[in-house]
Design a protein around this motif. Structure first.
Motif, PDB file in Angstrom:
ATOM      1  N   UNK A 271       0.836  -1.205   0.000  1.00  0.00           N
ATOM      2  CA  UNK A 271       0.000   0.000   0.000  1.00  0.00           C
ATOM      3  C   UNK A 271       0.869   1.253   0.000  1.00  0.00           C
ATOM      4  N   UNK A 272       1.962   1.199   0.734  1.00  0.00           N
ATOM      5  CA  UNK A 272       2.887   2.331   0.745  1.00  0.00           C
ATOM      6  C   UNK A 272       3.609   2.452  -0.593  1.00  0.00           C
ATOM      7  N   UNK A 273       3.884   1.323  -1.242  1.00  0.00           N
ATOM      8  CA  UNK A 273       4.524   1.384  -2.558  1.00  0.00           C
ATOM      9  C   UNK A 273       3.598   2.046  -3.572  1.00  0.00           C
ATOM     10  N   UNK A 274       2.289   1.792  -3.451  1.00  0.00           N
ATOM     11  CA  UNK A 274       1.330   2.424  -4.355  1.00  0.00           C
ATOM     12  C   UNK A 274       1.289   3.941  -4.120  1.00  0.00           C
ATOM     13  N   UNK A 275       1.337   4.331  -2.847  1.00  0.00           N
ATOM     14  CA  UNK A 275       1.309   5.756  -2.520  1.00  0.00           C
ATOM     15  C   UNK A 275       2.569   6.454  -3.026  1.00  0.00           C
ATOM     16  N   UNK A 276       3.714   5.797  -2.865  1.00  0.00           N
ATOM     17  CA  UNK A 276       4.974   6.364  -3.353  1.00  0.00           C
ATOM     18  C   UNK A 276       4.931   6.496  -4.873  1.00  0.00           C
TER      19      UNK A 276
END
Length: 419
Positions: free
Chosen positions: A142-147
Motif C-alpha cells: 500500500x505504501x509502494x502504491x502511494x509512493x
C-alpha cells in the motif's frame, strides 16, 4: 518482524532463464501455497511475475532468504547456484526500497512506465486471495502504491515514455515504408497485446487479426479494433498472410516454430516478416531469428529502443529517488513501532482492569449512601496507588544500582514537565 525479497529481472538474468520462473496470474495462488508450505513458521508472501521480472516478497519473524532461493530454484528446475548468480536478495529496508522503486517505474526497462504498477496490484490481489498477505506486506505494498502515485504526480519521470508497444511500432516503421500497407497479426489477447494493438491501430494498417486460444476473449479484443479473429489452431496455415506478427501469451511452450515460419516465407516468396515475441517464456522459437527474411525481436532486443527517451527523464530521477527514500524511512518506522504493540496492549489492559475495579468499588460505596465527594476521593486515591505501586516498590527495594535505574525511569515517565 523481518522482510525479505528475492528476484530476477531483465538486468540480471537472460530471457530463457526468466522463462523458467514465469508464472501466469492463475498460477500465483498455488505457487504461494507451495512456497509457504516449504518455509518454516509460514511467512506472509507475494509473487510478482512479468515479462521482465519475477520477484518474491516475504515477511516473518526471521528472514528465510536462503530457503526461499532454494525453493525457487527447485521450482524452476535449475541449480541453486545458477539462480543465485542471476538473482538479487534483499532484506528489510533494501527490500522495501526495491519494491517502491519497482512500483514507481524506476527499475523498469522503460523508465517510468506505468504498466508495472497495475501488475503489482494484480499480484497483491492474488496474494490476498491465497490468504498469503498479512499486515506487514499489506503495508509494504500500500505504501509502494502511494509512493508510485507521488512519483507520478510530482515528477516528470513518466514523460516521453516509450513503451514496449510503441517500440514495436517504431521498429516496424523502420522495416516497412508504409504501415498502412501492412497486415498485422496479434497472438494472444492480454493486456500487452491490447496495448500493442492500440499503437498499431493508430497507424491504420491494412488489416488486423487476433489469434487467441479463447475465442470469446479474442472476439472482444477484435471488436475493439475492427479486427478479424482466428483460432490458434489455424495459425500455421495462415501465417504467410501477415507481414507483422506480435505475440504475447502465457503458453509454457513456443506457439510458432521454425518449420511453420519457413513454410510461411516460402509461400510469401521470401517477402520479409516482422516478428515481435513479448512472451516469457518464448512464444516464437529462437531459431526463427536466424532466418534471412525474418526480423525477430524479443523483450530484451527492445531494450535499446526504449532507452532512447531516457535522457529526457534523468533529471527527474533524483527527485523520484528522494520520494522513495522518504517512503522507506516511513515504512521502517512503522515496523519499529509494531514491536511495542504487544506491550502497549498489555499496559492498556492492566490500566483498564484497575479502572473497572475502582469504579465497581465506588458504585458499592454510593449504593451504601456514602458521600459523593468522599467516594470520588477514594476512587482517585485507589487509581493513583495502583499506578504508582510498582514504581514505589522499585525505589524502596533492591540494591543501589537497581534504585538508581528506577529513579531515572520514574523521573522520565512521571516527573516530566508538560510542554
Amino acid at each position: 518482524m523481518a522482510v525479505w525479497a528475492l528476484g530476477i529481472n531483465h538486468t540480471t538474468a537472460p530471457l530463457d532463464l526468466r522463462g523458467r520462473f514465469a508464472f501466469a496470474i492463475d498460477q500465483v495462488e498455488p505457487t504461494l501455497h507451495a512456497l509457504r508450505g516449504a518455509l518454516t513458521r509460514v511467512p506472509e508472501a507475494a509473487l510478482i511475475s512479468t515479462c521482465n521480472r519475477t520477484e518474491i516478497y516475504c515477511a516473518g519473524e526471521q528472514s528465510q532468504l536462503e530457503p526461499t532461493l532454494t525453493w525457487l530454484a527447485q521450482c524452476g528446475g535449475v541449480p541453486a547456484e545458477l539462480l543465485r548468480a542471476h538473482s538479487y536478495t534483499l532484506n528489510d529496508g533494501l527490500a522495501a526500497r526495491h519494491a517502491f522503486r519497482v512500483a514507481s517505474g524506476l527499475d523498469s526497462m522503460v523508465l517510468g512506465e506505468p504498466q508495472i504498477l497495475g501488475q503489482i496490484k494484480d499480484a497483491v490481489r492474488a496474494a490476498e486471495a491465497a490468504g498469503a498477505l498479512g499486515t506487514t506486506l499489506s503495508q509494504l505494498f500500500q505504501r509502494s502504491f502511494a509512493v508510485a502515485k507521488e512519483v507520478r504526480t510530482s515528477t516528470e519521470i513518466g514523460a516521453h515514455s516509450i513503451s514496449m508497444a510503441a517500440a514495436a511500432v517504431r521498429l516496424a516503421g523502420q522495416l516497412f515504408e508504409d504501415l498502412c500497407e501492412v497486415r498485422v497479426l496479434f497472438v494472444g489477447a492480454g493486456e500487452m497485446i491490447d496495448l500493442c494493438a492500440t499503437h498499431f491501430a493508430a497507424k491504420n494498417p491494412k488489416s488486423i487479426a487476433i489469434a487467441n486460444r479463447t475465442l470469446s476473449r479474442g472476439e472482444e479484443l477484435a471488436n475493439k479494433f475492427g479486427a478479424e479473429v482466428m483460432r490458434l489452431a489455424d495459425l500455421p496455415e495462415r501465417l504467410h498472410e501477415f507481414d507483422a506478427v506480435i505475440s504475447c501469451t502465457a503458453s509454457t511452450l513456443p506457439l510458432i516454430g521454425l518449420g511453420s515460419v519457413e513454410r510461411a516465407l516460402k509461400r510469401r516468396r521470401h517477402r520479409p516478416m516482422f516478428m515481435v515475441d513479448l512472451a516469457v517464456p518464448r512464444d516464437i522459437e529462437i531459431e526463427v531469428k536466424a532466418l534471412e527474411d525474418v526480423y525477430l525481436y524479443t523483450v530484451d532486443d527492445l531494450a535499446s529502443v526504449v532507452q532512447t527517451a531516457q535522457a529526457n527523464r534523468q533529471a527527474a530521477v533524483a527527485q523520484a529517488e528522494a520520494i522513495v527514500d522518504a517512503g522507506v524511512q516511513s515504512f521502517l518506522h512503522w515496523i519499529e513501532q509494531r514491536s511495542t504493540v504487544p506491550l502497549i496492549q498489555q499496559l492498556n489492559s492492566q490500566a483498564d482492569e484497575w479502572r473497572v475495579n475502582e469504579i465497581a468499588r465506588a458504585r458499592k460505596l454510593l449504593a451504601k449512601g456514602e458521600d459523593v465527594e468522599t467516594v470520588l476521593e477514594a476512587l482517585s486515591k485507589g487509581l493513583t496507588q495502583k499506578i504508582l505501586h510498582g514504581a514505589m516498590a522499585e525505589l524502596r527495594g533492591g540494591d543501589s544500582h537497581s534504585r538508581e535505574r528506577a529513579s531515572a525511569a520514574v523521573q522520565h515517565f512521571f516527573l516530566r514537565k508538560e510542554r
